[in-house]
Design a protein around this motif. Structure first.
Motif, short mmCIF file in Angstrom:
data_model
loop_
_atom_site.label_atom_id
_atom_site.label_comp_id
_atom_site.label_asym_id
_atom_site.label_seq_id
_atom_site.Cartn_x
_atom_site.Cartn_y
_atom_site.Cartn_z
N THR A 30 2.49 6.00 26.18
CA THR A 30 2.99 6.25 27.53
C THR A 30 4.43 6.75 27.54
O THR A 30 4.88 7.32 28.54
CB THR A 30 2.91 4.96 28.37
OG1 THR A 30 3.74 3.96 27.78
CG2 THR A 30 1.47 4.45 28.45
N GLY A 31 5.15 6.52 26.46
CA GLY A 31 6.58 6.85 26.45
C GLY A 31 7.44 5.88 27.22
O GLY A 31 8.65 6.09 27.35
N ASP A 32 6.84 4.79 27.72
CA ASP A 32 7.58 3.77 28.47
C ASP A 32 7.87 2.60 27.54
O ASP A 32 7.00 1.78 27.26
CB ASP A 32 6.74 3.30 29.67
CG ASP A 32 7.49 2.28 30.52
OD1 ASP A 32 8.62 1.90 30.16
OD2 ASP A 32 6.93 1.85 31.55
N TRP A 33 9.10 2.52 27.03
CA TRP A 33 9.50 1.46 26.12
C TRP A 33 10.09 0.27 26.86
O TRP A 33 10.49 -0.71 26.23
CB TRP A 33 10.52 1.99 25.10
CG TRP A 33 9.93 2.95 24.13
CD1 TRP A 33 9.37 4.16 24.39
CD2 TRP A 33 9.83 2.77 22.72
NE1 TRP A 33 8.93 4.76 23.24
CE2 TRP A 33 9.21 3.94 22.19
CE3 TRP A 33 10.22 1.77 21.82
CZ2 TRP A 33 8.96 4.11 20.83
CZ3 TRP A 33 9.97 1.94 20.47
CH2 TRP A 33 9.35 3.09 19.99
N LEU A 34 10.10 0.32 28.16
CA LEU A 34 10.67 -0.76 28.95
C LEU A 34 9.62 -1.78 29.36
O LEU A 34 9.87 -2.98 29.38
CB LEU A 34 11.36 -0.19 30.19
CG LEU A 34 12.26 -1.14 30.98
CD1 LEU A 34 13.46 -1.56 30.14
CD2 LEU A 34 12.72 -0.48 32.27
N TYR A 38 7.56 -5.72 19.95
CA TYR A 38 6.84 -4.47 20.24
C TYR A 38 7.67 -3.27 19.82
O TYR A 38 7.15 -2.29 19.28
CB TYR A 38 6.50 -4.38 21.72
CG TYR A 38 5.79 -5.57 22.29
CD1 TYR A 38 4.73 -6.17 21.62
CD2 TYR A 38 6.17 -6.13 23.51
CE1 TYR A 38 4.07 -7.27 22.14
CE2 TYR A 38 5.52 -7.23 24.04
CZ TYR A 38 4.48 -7.80 23.35
OH TYR A 38 3.84 -8.88 23.87
N TRP A 39 8.97 -3.32 20.09
CA TRP A 39 9.84 -2.20 19.71
C TRP A 39 9.85 -2.02 18.19
O TRP A 39 9.82 -0.89 17.69
CB TRP A 39 11.26 -2.45 20.20
CG TRP A 39 11.42 -2.31 21.69
CD1 TRP A 39 10.54 -1.71 22.55
CD2 TRP A 39 12.52 -2.77 22.48
NE1 TRP A 39 11.00 -1.78 23.84
CE2 TRP A 39 12.23 -2.42 23.83
CE3 TRP A 39 13.69 -3.44 22.20
CZ2 TRP A 39 13.10 -2.72 24.87
CZ3 TRP A 39 14.57 -3.74 23.25
CH2 TRP A 39 14.26 -3.37 24.56
N MET A 40 9.92 -3.12 17.45
CA MET A 40 9.92 -3.02 15.98
C MET A 40 8.63 -2.39 15.47
O MET A 40 8.65 -1.49 14.62
CB MET A 40 10.10 -4.42 15.37
CG MET A 40 11.41 -5.10 15.67
SD MET A 40 11.45 -6.75 14.92
CE MET A 40 12.83 -7.48 15.82
N VAL A 41 7.49 -2.88 15.97
CA VAL A 41 6.20 -2.36 15.51
C VAL A 41 6.04 -0.90 15.92
O VAL A 41 5.60 -0.06 15.12
CB VAL A 41 5.05 -3.22 16.05
CG1 VAL A 41 3.69 -2.62 15.68
CG2 VAL A 41 5.15 -4.65 15.52
N ALA A 42 6.40 -0.58 17.16
CA ALA A 42 6.27 0.80 17.63
C ALA A 42 7.16 1.73 16.82
O ALA A 42 6.75 2.84 16.45
CB ALA A 42 6.62 0.88 19.11
#
Length: 504
Positions: A56-60, A78-82
């Motif tokens: 989605t491009g939504d990292w928030l 989630y940020w680390m895995v992504a």
């Protein structure tokens, strides 16, 4: 005459120990890391949310899919895995890499903390941590617990540096401690601050050299600068979310059995006693000896001077204060104790140093081989939790595009997102009232049937026992059902199309 130069024996010994410890950590961290598929539900849930951020491009906003938010945890893991998947590709190895690195960080920090408390015991603590069964197993699972453990270990190492380090740098250690707690807060929220209870109690019992008030205030500002912005932004976007966080994810997990996680009064015995006995193998005996000697250490500390600093007291507070909170809270899971394995490894190292005990390398080598064999067995073990086998079964049965997999009142296999590259949804047969945050279902079956009219790439999954009922409901909505191949794992895979098109 030729002049030869060589390192002093002590330096050679330290370098050798360091290299061996690093090699052992790398072996246990990365061996078999990508040899099995993503296991549901936990690995599938975390990897799915991370992949949805990339899609989605939504990292928030953490999301289960493009429309439903997933608000059980802050986005740190989630940020680390992504980020890892974005760099190294959509593979189980890439998805687990942040966990393996967190395992290595905890191993390193266990050694550094041990050297702070018991100089010379660092390599023992690092090896003890790396070979304990619980960290070794958890280091191959995608959850929030290992990144949280690493952030808390960094915070506590900084705290020890603030107490025992050079006076010129105590303010820097304090700032690092608060920064690490801020990172932990972005990984798991308020539970990240549990070690602060031990820090505060230690400050009362063993006062440390003071710092000017502005440094304490600066540390809190650093914490808030890291931890607060995301919460403020998502709370502004989603009215009522802050109340949900405080109510469901904090108060209910502590005070109620809402989530069905061993909330009985004796639940801590069932969950945590096995973790602290079997999970600390092969070092359980050392921990038992440390625990038996602890009352004597504390009596000695009291006899010397009430305000004196005692390493054993600091270590006991680090372990026992959070453990007491975990036992009192009514939501209990084995990996909640994972952050405590760093101080447990330090306790092992301190006890062995005091007793003058050396490693039995033959037995330790045999244990390491056993750990690696268990990982190899886990990669080969056939289980319904392995999303890669589900992906193979779906590809073998479905003749056509696969754009979305819809589970009808069944456990959603979110690990399929990584193995199939598709969105995963869980729907109810009939419409049901949906909670505002973290609803049980992503929608109703009828909406997915309408979606299937526009996209033939939807694959539906339902338990075999419920298939006749679901088929009747689908027919009543005006659609025809066509099963895809034979059932798999007691489930029927099928596609749908409008009844008129099927007749034509």
């Amino acid at each position: 005459m030729a002049v030869t130069w060589q390192l002093p024996p002590r330096v050679v010994g330290v370098a050798t120990n360091l290299l061996l410890t690093c090699a052992l950590g790398a072996l246990l961290a990365f061996s078999f890391l990508g040899s099995r598929g993503i296991w549901d539900p936990d690995e599938g849930r975390y990897s799915n949310v991370a992949l949805t951020m990339l899609d989605t491009g939504d990292w928030l906003t953490p999301r289960r899919n493009s429309t439903i938010g997933h608000w059980t945890k802050p986005p740190g893991t989630y940020w680390m895995v992504a980020g890892s998947v974005a760099l190294f590709g959509e593979t189980p190895w890439a998805a687990r890499l942040p966990i393996a690195l967190s395992y290595l960080a905890c191993m390193l920090l266990a050694g550094l903390c041990a050297d702070r408390l018991f100089p010379g015991s660092g390599p023992v603590a690092a090896i003890a941590y790396a070979t304990m069964s619980t960290p070794s197993v958890a280091g191959q699972l995608i959850t929030t617990d290992f990144p949280l453990a690493a952030s808390q270990a960094l915070a506590m190492y900084a705290w020890l540096g603030r107490r025992a380090g050079d006076a010129l740098y105590r303010h820097r250690w304090l700032l690092l401690m608060w920064a690490a707690f801020g990172i932990g807060f972005m990984i798991k929220g308020p539970p990240a601050l549990l070690p602060l209870l031990a820090v505060g109690l230690a400050g009362m019992l063993c006062p440390a050299p003071g710092l000017r008030w502005r440094w304490h205030l600066s540390g809190i500002v650093v914490f808030l600068a890291i931890a607060l912005p995301w919460y403020l932004m998502v709370a502004a976007r989603n009215p009522g979310l802050l109340g949900y966080f405080l109510g469901a994810e904090v108060i209910d997990r502590v005070a109620t059995d809402r989530f069905g996680r061993s909330g009985q009064w004796y639940g801590w015995l069932q969950v945590y006693v096995p973790v602290l006995t079997l999970g600390t193998l092969p070092w359980t005996g050392d921990l038992w000896r440390w625990l038996r000697q602890l009352p004597g250490h504390l009596r000695s500390w009291r006899a010397r001077r009430q305000g004196s600093v005692d390493q054993q007291l600091l270590l006991a507070l680090w372990i026992l204060v959070p453990l007491l909170v975990f036992c009192l809270a009514r939501s209990r899971m084995p990996l909640y104790l994972l952050p405590l394995f760093v101080p447990l490894a330090v306790a092992v190292a301190g006890q062995r140093l005091q007793a003058g005990r050396r490693f039995n390398w033959k037995w330790l080598g045999a244990w390491i081989v056993l750990l690696l064999a268990a990982r190899a067995g886990g990669a080969l073990w056939p289980t319904h939790k392995d999303a890669s086998t589900w992906a193979e079964a779906i590809r073998a049965r479905v003749h056509g595009p696969i754009h979305e997999v819809v589970f009808v009142e069944d456990m959603a296999r979110y690990g399929l997102h990584l193995h199939l590259g598709t969105e995963i949804r869980k729907v109810s047969v009939m419409p049901v009232p949906a909670a505002r945050f973290n609803p049980t279902y992503d929608g109703a079956l009828q909406a997915e049937l309408k979606q299937a009219e526009r996209d033939p790439g939807l694959v539906f999954v339902v338990k075999q026992a419920r298939y006749p009922e679901v088929e009747r409901v689908i027919h009543a909505y005006g659609y025809a059902v066509h099963p895809w191949g034979s059932p798999f794992q007691g489930r029927v895979l099928f596609g749908v199309e409008p009844a008129a098109d099927a007749a034509r």
